[in-house]
Design an enzyme around this catalytic site. Structure first.
Site, mmCIF file in Angstrom:
data_model
loop_
_atom_site.group_PDB
_atom_site.id
_atom_site.type_symbol
_atom_site.label_atom_id
_atom_site.label_comp_id
_atom_site.label_asym_id
_atom_site.label_seq_id
_atom_site.Cartn_x
_atom_site.Cartn_y
_atom_site.Cartn_z
ATOM 1 N N ARG A 1 0.810 -1.230 0.000
ATOM 2 C CA ARG A 1 0.000 0.000 0.000
ATOM 3 C C ARG A 1 0.838 1.274 0.000
ATOM 4 O O ARG A 1 0.370 2.341 0.378
ATOM 5 C CB ARG A 1 -0.981 0.015 1.182
ATOM 6 C CG ARG A 1 -2.012 -1.103 1.130
ATOM 7 C CD ARG A 1 -3.125 -0.883 2.130
ATOM 8 N NE ARG A 1 -4.161 -1.892 1.985
ATOM 9 C CZ ARG A 1 -4.240 -2.987 2.731
ATOM 10 N NH1 ARG A 1 -3.334 -3.212 3.671
ATOM 11 N NH2 ARG A 1 -5.211 -3.856 2.553
ATOM 12 N N LYS B 1 2.803 11.241 -11.501
ATOM 13 C CA LYS B 1 2.010 10.352 -12.353
ATOM 14 C C LYS B 1 2.784 9.056 -12.566
ATOM 15 O O LYS B 1 3.905 9.082 -13.073
ATOM 16 C CB LYS B 1 1.717 11.006 -13.704
ATOM 17 C CG LYS B 1 0.562 11.993 -13.694
ATOM 18 C CD LYS B 1 0.234 12.421 -15.108
ATOM 19 C CE LYS B 1 -0.977 13.324 -15.165
ATOM 20 N NZ LYS B 1 -1.298 13.726 -16.556
ATOM 21 N N GLU C 1 9.081 17.991 -25.158
ATOM 22 C CA GLU C 1 8.431 18.374 -23.901
ATOM 23 C C GLU C 1 8.885 19.766 -23.449
ATOM 24 O O GLU C 1 8.093 20.533 -22.884
ATOM 25 C CB GLU C 1 8.721 17.346 -22.807
ATOM 26 C CG GLU C 1 8.147 15.959 -23.064
ATOM 27 C CD GLU C 1 6.642 15.872 -22.835
ATOM 28 O OE1 GLU C 1 6.020 16.894 -22.472
ATOM 29 O OE2 GLU C 1 6.090 14.773 -23.026
ATOM 30 N N LYS D 1 6.489 22.887 -14.390
ATOM 31 C CA LYS D 1 5.684 21.726 -14.024
ATOM 32 C C LYS D 1 5.411 21.686 -12.532
ATOM 33 O O LYS D 1 4.297 21.380 -12.097
ATOM 34 C CB LYS D 1 6.361 20.429 -14.477
ATOM 35 C CG LYS D 1 5.489 19.214 -14.188
ATOM 36 C CD LYS D 1 5.838 18.011 -15.008
ATOM 37 C CE LYS D 1 4.771 16.927 -14.836
ATOM 38 N NZ LYS D 1 5.089 15.707 -15.610
ATOM 39 N N GLU E 1 -4.946 16.760 -11.563
ATOM 40 C CA GLU E 1 -5.403 17.100 -12.914
ATOM 41 C C GLU E 1 -6.909 17.364 -12.982
ATOM 42 O O GLU E 1 -7.626 16.803 -13.799
ATOM 43 C CB GLU E 1 -5.014 15.997 -13.909
ATOM 44 C CG GLU E 1 -5.007 16.489 -15.359
ATOM 45 C CD GLU E 1 -4.431 15.475 -16.339
ATOM 46 O OE1 GLU E 1 -5.144 15.122 -17.284
ATOM 47 O OE2 GLU E 1 -3.279 15.046 -16.140
ATOM 48 N N ARG F 1 -3.586 21.366 -14.661
ATOM 49 C CA ARG F 1 -2.580 20.344 -14.969
ATOM 50 C C ARG F 1 -2.851 19.707 -16.331
ATOM 51 O O ARG F 1 -1.938 19.175 -16.965
ATOM 52 C CB ARG F 1 -2.535 19.266 -13.880
ATOM 53 C CG ARG F 1 -1.408 18.272 -14.127
ATOM 54 C CD ARG F 1 -1.049 17.419 -12.947
ATOM 55 N NE ARG F 1 0.070 16.539 -13.281
ATOM 56 C CZ ARG F 1 0.709 15.750 -12.426
ATOM 57 N NH1 ARG F 1 0.361 15.740 -11.157
ATOM 58 N NH2 ARG F 1 1.701 14.991 -12.828
ATOM 59 N N ASN G 1 -0.884 18.352 -21.035
ATOM 60 C CA ASN G 1 -1.200 17.327 -22.032
ATOM 61 C C ASN G 1 -1.202 17.866 -23.456
ATOM 62 O O ASN G 1 -1.626 17.160 -24.381
ATOM 63 C CB ASN G 1 -2.565 16.698 -21.721
ATOM 64 C CG ASN G 1 -2.549 15.901 -20.434
ATOM 65 O OD1 ASN G 1 -1.605 15.165 -20.155
ATOM 66 N ND2 ASN G 1 -3.578 16.060 -19.617
ATOM 67 N N HIS H 1 -0.442 15.575 -26.296
ATOM 68 C CA HIS H 1 -0.418 14.206 -25.807
ATOM 69 C C HIS H 1 -1.648 13.399 -26.214
ATOM 70 O O HIS H 1 -1.538 12.186 -26.428
ATOM 71 C CB HIS H 1 -0.268 14.188 -24.281
ATOM 72 C CG HIS H 1 1.103 14.546 -23.812
ATOM 73 N ND1 HIS H 1 1.678 15.787 -24.059
ATOM 74 C CD2 HIS H 1 2.034 13.839 -23.121
ATOM 75 C CE1 HIS H 1 2.888 15.808 -23.533
ATOM 76 N NE2 HIS H 1 3.127 14.640 -22.965
ATOM 77 N N HIS I 1 -0.544 10.165 -27.913
ATOM 78 C CA HIS I 1 -0.835 8.841 -27.369
ATOM 79 C C HIS I 1 -1.575 7.982 -28.397
ATOM 80 O O HIS I 1 -1.369 6.765 -28.467
ATOM 81 C CB HIS I 1 -1.668 8.961 -26.096
ATOM 82 C CG HIS I 1 -0.895 9.453 -24.918
ATOM 83 N ND1 HIS I 1 -1.483 9.799 -23.720
ATOM 84 C CD2 HIS I 1 0.443 9.661 -24.745
ATOM 85 C CE1 HIS I 1 -0.552 10.198 -22.871
ATOM 86 N NE2 HIS I 1 0.616 10.122 -23.477
ATOM 87 N N HIS J 1 7.928 8.584 -27.589
ATOM 88 C CA HIS J 1 6.877 9.415 -27.005
ATOM 89 C C HIS J 1 7.042 10.881 -27.400
ATOM 90 O O HIS J 1 6.081 11.527 -27.838
ATOM 91 C CB HIS J 1 6.896 9.278 -25.481
ATOM 92 C CG HIS J 1 5.939 10.174 -24.780
ATOM 93 N ND1 HIS J 1 4.571 10.041 -24.886
ATOM 94 C CD2 HIS J 1 6.147 11.244 -23.966
ATOM 95 C CE1 HIS J 1 3.971 10.985 -24.159
ATOM 96 N NE2 HIS J 1 4.902 11.716 -23.598
#
Length: 364
Positions: free
Chosen positions: A121, A143, A185, A227, A237, A241, A245, A248, A252, A265
């Site tokens: 956990r 993330k 980026e 960031k 997000e 936030r 993206n 992205h 993606h 990427h």
């Protein structure tokens, strides 16, 4: 050492940026103190270069150290290798007072962070990103995820590291293609947040491409600061936030359609940025001149600027985007630049808008 701080209350952590710091015991000592075991997770490319360096820096702590080495590639960021890493921790009796060190690019950082979030956990982990893309993006902000055949990063959690340690010297071991991918980026940060940073990039891109240490460190620091500021304001997000993206959602979709690892990427994000920018121009938001500025900077960074020939139809993008994490109330949220330094969230973009943008990019 230069240090920024991601301010998240009791989950705050430093981003340490400097040259040749992986070999220094003081880099790690405060984060591994009182730990029972350390596991360094890396891949077959990075491990021979830097694992011994990190191990030597950790030796003064007198804490037992193991290594776990994965194959190199985006295709290995999956539940299979998530399970293998969990099994290793269990078989070797790692407890809650253990710590993981993610030594590698975004694949390693994302996978190790997700394992750390789930094992018992939650146990501590440190991000030690070795790619430019990971240094300015995936290592910061918490993330963590693995991929699913139907979508990138669809299985994961928000889970913050104890520290992000960025050694700019390791970038010299990157091949050109991976280095250029990281620049996508950095360009993104200039588009979404600071016009003056974009202008600085235009003026200094030749220094960055020549691996000028000062220029590289400045670009990384500013990117991480942007960031960090956004994550502090919107960790999960729910609002701004999502600006991170930019490119992205389209990127993606390209990665999923072409197969993970067949395009990097950052390369997919660069194409995605241009699609988003072209849609904005067509909606009379972004000016043609600023679109050309962005296109020229992407070209200077030796990044792809044409939609892959396998994806000439907007329907191929759409089938992946409807599964995207950013879908809200059955509407896809797109990040669209309105000018360099400012973006907005739109949910009224349709397949026709995307097709027109793709057609323009292919023909240009």
């Amino acid at each position: 050492m230069e240090s920024l701080n991601v301010n998240l209350g009791d989950r705050s952590y430093p981003i340490i940026i400097d040259r040749d710091i992986l070999k220094l015991p003081k880099t790690f000592e405060q984060f591994v103190a009182q730990k029972s075991k350390i596991l360094i997770v890396s891949n077959e490319t990075i491990s021979p270069l830097y694992v011994d360096r990190v191990k030597n820096a950790l030796k003064p702590s007198n804490i037992p150290i193991d290594t776990f080495v994965l194959p190199d590639g985006e295709r290995y960021k999956n539940l299979n290798y998530f399970g293998k890493l969990i099994s290793f921790l269990l078989e070797n009796h790692y407890g809650r007072d253990s710590i993981l060190i993610a030594l590698g690019g975004g694949v390693i950082g994302d996978l190790v962070g997700f394992v750390a979030s789930c094992y018992m956990r939650g146990i501590d982990f440190i991000q030690v990103p070795t790619s430019l893309l990971a240094q300015v993006d995936s290592s910061v902000g918490g993330k963590t995820a693995v991929n699913h055949p139907l979508g990138k990063n669809m299985i994961g959690a928000f889970y913050q590291p104890k520290a992000v340690i960025i050694d700019t010297e390791v970038l010299r071991s990157l091949d050109n293609r991976h280095f250029y991918a990281g620049l996508a980026e950095i360009i993104k940060y200039g588009i979404i947040h600071q016009n003056d940073f974009f202008e600085w990039l235009e003026a200094n891109i030749n220094r960055i491409l020549a691996y000028d240490a000062s220029a590289l460190q400045t670009a990384i620091q500013i990117s991480c600061q942007i960031k960090s500021d956004i994550v502090r304001e919107d960790e999960k997000e729910q609002s701004i936030r999502a600006y991170l993206n930019l490119g992205h959602t389209f990127g993606h979709a390209i990665e999923a359609e072409l197969g993970y690892g067949n395009i990097l990427h950052g390369e997919a994000v660069a194409i995605g940025i241009l699609i988003a920018c072209r849609i904005s121009v067509n909606k009379n938001l972004l000016s043609e001149n600023q679109y050309l500025q962005i296109l020229n900077l992407i070209k200077k960074c030796n990044l792809p600027h044409l939609t892959p020939k396998q994806m000439k139809s907007a329907s191929l993008f759409w089938k992946h985007m409807v599964l995207d994490k950013k879908v809200l109330n059955n509407k896809i949220r797109f990040i669209i630049p309105v000018k360099i330094g400012s973006v907005e969230i739109q949910n009224n973009i349709n397949e026709e808008d995307i097709q027109i943008a793709i057609d323009y990019i292919i023909s240009s």
